[in-house]
Design a protein around this motif. Structure first.
Motif, PDB file in Angstrom:
ATOM      1  N   SER A 127      34.709   9.978  45.776  1.00 50.30           N
ATOM      2  CA  SER A 127      33.979   9.732  44.533  1.00 50.30           C
ATOM      3  C   SER A 127      33.034   8.542  44.630  1.00 50.30           C
ATOM      4  CB  SER A 127      34.969   9.498  43.393  1.00 50.30           C
ATOM      5  OG  SER A 127      35.800   8.378  43.672  1.00 50.30           O
ATOM      6  N   PRO A 169      31.686  21.237  45.368  1.00 53.55           N
ATOM      7  CA  PRO A 169      30.740  20.406  44.625  1.00 53.55           C
ATOM      8  C   PRO A 169      31.445  19.524  43.593  1.00 53.55           C
ATOM      9  CG  PRO A 169      30.794  22.598  43.683  1.00 53.55           C
ATOM     10  CD  PRO A 169      31.739  22.623  44.860  1.00 53.55           C
ATOM     11  N   SER A 170      30.723  18.537  43.103  1.00 51.99           N
ATOM     12  CA  SER A 170      31.185  17.699  41.978  1.00 51.99           C
ATOM     13  C   SER A 170      32.538  17.056  42.222  1.00 51.99           C
ATOM     14  CB  SER A 170      31.234  18.534  40.693  1.00 51.99           C
ATOM     15  OG  SER A 170      29.990  19.144  40.433  1.00 51.99           O
ATOM     16  N   ASN A 228      40.560  17.079  43.022  1.00 51.40           N
ATOM     17  CA  ASN A 228      39.327  16.334  42.750  1.00 51.40           C
ATOM     18  C   ASN A 228      39.511  14.866  43.092  1.00 51.40           C
ATOM     19  OD1 ASN A 228      40.960  15.668  40.462  1.00 51.40           O
ATOM     20  ND2 ASN A 228      39.129  15.081  39.346  1.00 51.40           N
TER      21      ASN A 228
END
Length: 420
Positions: free
Chosen positions: A352, A394-395, A411
């Motif tokens: 991140s 993605p993301s 994530n």
């Protein structure tokens, strides 16, 4: 487990003094092993729910015991005397220096037990009665910089391919001969497509999804909803990669076949056959105008993408080369030649904070996450079976697929979570 109705309590009793009790009332009394671990469920319990006090002794006994502590019983007797009320000692473990330390071996206020790196099977089934006191993990991961979003269940065998060709659909392939399509918003499987053969690999490029099957590559265009079969491979197609406008397929017979897309005919036409490997090509990677291929023949071959000629052969590995990965000027390779745990796959991505990390799947059911270039470990992902596929998304998303047929969605966190 190291739990025995007699032997376990005997060991606890010896730790409290390392000698036979001198008073008759202590001969039959034993401390409950499960109570000491904080998980006794018996009421009433046949054993004591308190620590045994030391045997009665005179001032002369304390003097003689203290003088022989370091030579006769080492640390075990030192601890026994520390619990015997002879006064705090300057050894770093006394209650004066540590307010949480007491005569129950420091268990009050000491927090939950240290977790073993193994998932609790009862927790998986939803019925672990130990809660936070369980010595096994109630989590599928270790580390605070990522978290599990959801688990996708449906495949019946090992997951061999994961790709996200569009923003709202996830495609997964398995040795159960099915491709499953998942809705990214709901996490529901919207379609399961049988292909009539084991899926060895799967990638996407633009609107195309490519699937490695026995003796062919299936090509799907998800925009035009058309598909075609690319013939030529001999045996299972284990690896696929795109580079320099070519589609490469690593096959079971050791060859690498290449196709080029012709817009005029809307077809993939054979472009080349790269030979040199003597056994199956199970991994490929494109980087720095090079194609890197790893094989069951224990070698890595480096190919020039312009000429499609082999320019180097790396033979340092002594077992199957399972994965290759380029990072800056380095080539990372993974193999089964480690004597303790073999490496199944490598996947590079950014966290991140846009820091480079590498995820390394091993055949002991772990994925180890390392910072680059330091290779400092920052966390682990745990599975009930081997994780064969790790795929960046993605993301801040990434995906893992295991031998149980489960696909997990993870994530990266912008703010690290607190340790368990």
């Amino acid at each position: 487990m190291d739990i025995e109705s007699n032997g376990g309590n005997k060991r606890v009793f010896h730790r409290l003094g390392n000698k036979q009790p001198q008073h008759h009332q202590f001969q039959q009394q034993k401390v409950c092993f499960h109570w000491q671990a904080g998980r006794c469920t018996r009421n009433p319990c046949a054993f004591l729910h308190r620590e045994l006090p030391p045997p009665p002794s005179s001032h002369h006994h304390h003097q003689s015991s203290s003088s022989s502590t370091s030579t006769s019983y080492n640390g075990a007797s030192k601890r026994a005397h520390g619990l015997g009320g002879s006064g705090p000692k300057n050894d770093g473990f006394s209650s004066r220096k540590n307010p949480n330390f007491n005569n129950t071996w420091g268990r009050v206020g000491a927090g939950p037990p240290k977790k073993l790196e193994r998932v609790c099977n009862y927790w998986v089934q939803g019925n672990c009665s130990y809660g936070d006191n369980c010595k096994f993990l109630h989590s599928w991961s270790i580390g605070g910089s990522f978290s599990l979003l959801t688990t996708l269940e449906g495949h019946q065998k090992v997951v061999t391919g994961i790709t996200l060709p569009s923003g709202d659909k996830l495609y997964t392939g398995s040795k159960d001969e099915n491709v499953r399509i998942w809705d990214c918003a709901s996490g529901q499987c919207v379609n399961a497509i049988p292909l009539g053969g084991e899926i060895g690999c799967m990638i996407s490029e633009g609107p195309w999804v490519f699937i490695g099957l026995p003796n062919m590559v299936k090509a799907w265009n998800i925009e035009t909803v058309t598909d075609m079969s690319l013939s030529g491979p001999v045996g299972q197609v284990y690896s696929l990669v795109v580079g320099n406008d070519l589609l490469f397929a690593g096959t079971q017979d050791g060859s690498i076949l290449a196709w080029k897309f012709n817009p005029a005919t809307n077809c993939f036409e054979p472009a080349a056959s790269l030979t040199g490997h003597t056994l199956a090509v199970v991994t490929m990677f494109v980087g720095a105008n090079r194609l890197y291929s790893g094989s069951m023949d224990n070698s890595i071959r480096v190919w020039n993408l312009e000429t499609l000629q082999c320019i180097q052969v790396l033979t340092e590995h002594t077992s199957v080369v399972m994965s290759v990965l380029c990072w800056e000027q380095f080539l990372l390779s993974a193999s089964l030649d480690n004597t303790i745990k073999g490496i199944l796959s490598l996947c590079g991505m950014f966290d991140s904070e846009a820091k480079p990390v590498v995820l390394c799947s091993t055949n002991d059911n772990f994925v180890h996450i390392y910072d680059l270039p330091s290779f400092m470990e920052r966390g682990k992902i745990i599975s009930k079976q081997e994780i064969r596929v790790v795929q960046a998304g993605p993301s801040g998303l990434f995906f893992t697929g295991d031998g149980n047929g489960q696909v997990r969605v993870w994530n990266w966190l912008t703010e690290p979570k607190k340790a368990m």
